[in-house]
Design a protein around this motif. Structure first.
Motif, PDB file in Angstrom:
ATOM      1  N   GLU A 193      -0.871  -7.345  13.334  1.00 37.11           N
ATOM      2  CA  GLU A 193      -0.678  -7.792  11.957  1.00 37.11           C
ATOM      3  C   GLU A 193      -0.794  -6.647  10.950  1.00 37.11           C
ATOM      4  O   GLU A 193      -0.780  -6.877   9.741  1.00 37.11           O
ATOM      5  CB  GLU A 193      -1.710  -8.879  11.599  1.00 37.11           C
ATOM      6  N   LEU A 194      -0.897  -5.421  11.441  1.00 44.41           N
ATOM      7  CA  LEU A 194      -1.085  -4.292  10.534  1.00 44.41           C
ATOM      8  C   LEU A 194       0.101  -4.093   9.592  1.00 44.41           C
ATOM      9  O   LEU A 194      -0.048  -3.522   8.510  1.00 44.41           O
ATOM     10  CB  LEU A 194      -1.333  -3.007  11.327  1.00 44.41           C
ATOM     11  N   LEU A 195       1.283  -4.550   9.994  1.00 39.31           N
ATOM     12  CA  LEU A 195       2.438  -4.430   9.111  1.00 39.31           C
ATOM     13  C   LEU A 195       2.255  -5.239   7.832  1.00 39.31           C
ATOM     14  O   LEU A 195       2.964  -5.014   6.846  1.00 39.31           O
ATOM     15  CB  LEU A 195       3.702  -4.893   9.844  1.00 39.31           C
ATOM     16  N   ASN A 196       1.300  -6.183   7.850  1.00 33.59           N
ATOM     17  CA  ASN A 196       1.026  -7.002   6.662  1.00 33.59           C
ATOM     18  C   ASN A 196      -0.061  -6.405   5.768  1.00 33.59           C
ATOM     19  O   ASN A 196      -0.458  -7.048   4.790  1.00 33.59           O
ATOM     20  CB  ASN A 196       0.599  -8.412   7.097  1.00 33.59           C
ATOM     21  N   LEU A 197      -0.523  -5.219   6.079  1.00 36.34           N
ATOM     22  CA  LEU A 197      -1.590  -4.618   5.278  1.00 36.34           C
ATOM     23  C   LEU A 197      -1.242  -4.514   3.789  1.00 36.34           C
ATOM     24  O   LEU A 197      -2.102  -4.776   2.943  1.00 36.34           O
ATOM     25  CB  LEU A 197      -1.949  -3.237   5.833  1.00 36.34           C
ATOM     26  N   ARG A 217       2.107   3.246  11.373  1.00 40.10           N
ATOM     27  CA  ARG A 217       2.572   3.864  10.131  1.00 40.10           C
ATOM     28  C   ARG A 217       2.121   3.059   8.913  1.00 40.10           C
ATOM     29  O   ARG A 217       1.833   3.626   7.855  1.00 40.10           O
ATOM     30  CB  ARG A 217       4.092   4.016  10.157  1.00 40.10           C
ATOM     31  N   ALA A 218       2.052   1.731   9.071  1.00 40.78           N
ATOM     32  CA  ALA A 218       1.539   0.901   7.977  1.00 40.78           C
ATOM     33  C   ALA A 218       0.077   1.224   7.712  1.00 40.78           C
ATOM     34  O   ALA A 218      -0.376   1.250   6.558  1.00 40.78           O
ATOM     35  CB  ALA A 218       1.715  -0.579   8.315  1.00 40.78           C
ATOM     36  N   ASP A 263      -3.942   6.593   3.399  1.00 36.71           N
ATOM     37  CA  ASP A 263      -3.635   7.760   2.562  1.00 36.71           C
ATOM     38  C   ASP A 263      -2.937   7.414   1.264  1.00 36.71           C
ATOM     39  O   ASP A 263      -2.789   8.262   0.399  1.00 36.71           O
ATOM     40  CB  ASP A 263      -2.758   8.729   3.357  1.00 36.71           C
ATOM     41  N   GLY A 264      -2.477   6.166   1.172  1.00 36.40           N
ATOM     42  CA  GLY A 264      -1.733   5.782  -0.015  1.00 36.40           C
ATOM     43  C   GLY A 264      -0.276   6.202   0.089  1.00 36.40           C
ATOM     44  O   GLY A 264       0.104   7.035   0.910  1.00 36.40           O
TER      45      GLY A 264
END
Length: 294
Positions: free
Chosen positions: A126-130, A161-162, A168-169
């Motif tokens: 679910e990291l793509l939803n960060l 990458r998300a 790092d912003g």
């Protein structure tokens, strides 16, 4: 003519209704007052995802964690700075399995939830939803730790990458009320292969890592703090066992018997870890209380 126009309007309305049904539903507003911990959930493919309150959180306390005093001191200091509105770092807790990495983060929530700390658990897939999660929390007065447990990535996994963007912003800065605390058995979070080391170059006596190696190190480098966890020695393991036996109310008379049994338990499991000690204490306490039950 009038009938044709009415039919066209009807057909258009039906088409729009079908189209609306295909659109993802709007995510409900999180129930911030229900809990101090949340997890990101998606119920069905059309669900854009939402924050679900966790009604019952783990009740482990910081003083119950033994053998990781240095790591405990560093993460408490960083979290205290974060809650005070001072600069603080994202943290990667990495090392041997069962050594208290996840438990330490859960204990932090119990220690600091009264000061506004909140925990949001995000699974790796679910990291793509960060970015969506960060957007939900950016306007809130609480301070949020995004908790990524047992984190590791495949070589071509796009979700890391998300995570890099949140750490790092990007063009837009990450809100000051959000930090990422992640646990992993891998220091660099990605698999490392022998061939990548063989691609390193020797230039005037200096080793220059390959681009693949640099890419993998780049992710873990975005965590400002690395906390390392190692397997416990026998003495530390026994101390943790005794602490858990106290927790489960095992009488002092059984300590010597329990110590010998705990060493055998660790030998069979091939691990002297905090998790192994906890599992042994549960088994030992349960069996003895059951045998003494009326």
């Amino acid at each position: 003519m009038k009938t044709s126009v009415e039919q066209l309007i009807k057909q258009t309305s039906e088409l729009l209704e079908r189209f609306e049904n295909l659109l993802p539903a709007q995510a409900p507003e999180p129930e911030w007052e229900r809990s101090v911990a949340f997890r990101w959930r998606r119920i069905h493919p059309r669900d854009p995802g939402h924050l679900e309150a966790v009604p019952h959180t783990h009740n482990i306390q910081l003083n119950e964690l033994r053998g990781i005093e240095t790591q405990k001191r560093q993460i408490v200091q960083n979290t205290t700075q974060f809650l005070s509105g001072l600069p603080a770092n994202n943290i990667l807790l990495w090392g041997a399995r069962g050594t208290g990495k996840s438990s330490l983060i859960k204990a932090l929530l119990n220690a600091f939830s009264s000061q506004g700390l909140r925990l949001i658990e995000v699974d790796r897939h679910e990291l793509l939803n960060l970015p969506d999660i960060v957007a939900l929390t950016s306007h809130r007065p609480e301070r949020f730790i995004l908790f990524c447990d047992d984190l590791s990535f495949d070589a071509n996994d796009p979700s890391y990458r998300a995570l890099k963007v949140v750490l790092d912003g990007s063009v837009s800065a990450t809100p000051e009320n959000v930090l990422v605390y992640a646990t992993s058995n891998r220091r660099h979070l990605l698999p490392e292969y022998m061939e990548e080391n063989q691609q390193s170059q020797l230039v005037k006596g200096e080793i220059h890592p390959s681009e693949a190696t640099e890419e993998k190190i780049a992710l873990s480098d975005r965590f400002g703090l690395w906390l390392s966890f190692y397997p416990f020695d026998q003495q530390s393991y026994i101390e943790i066992v005794r602490a858990w036996l106290d927790y489960y109310g095992v009488t002092p008379e059984l300590r010597e018997q329990a110590t010998e049994a705990a060493l055998q338990w660790a030998l069979l499991r091939g691990s002297r870890s905090g998790r192994t000690a906890w599992q042994f204490a549960r088994d030992f306490a349960g069996r003895h209380k059951f045998s003494n039950a009326p």
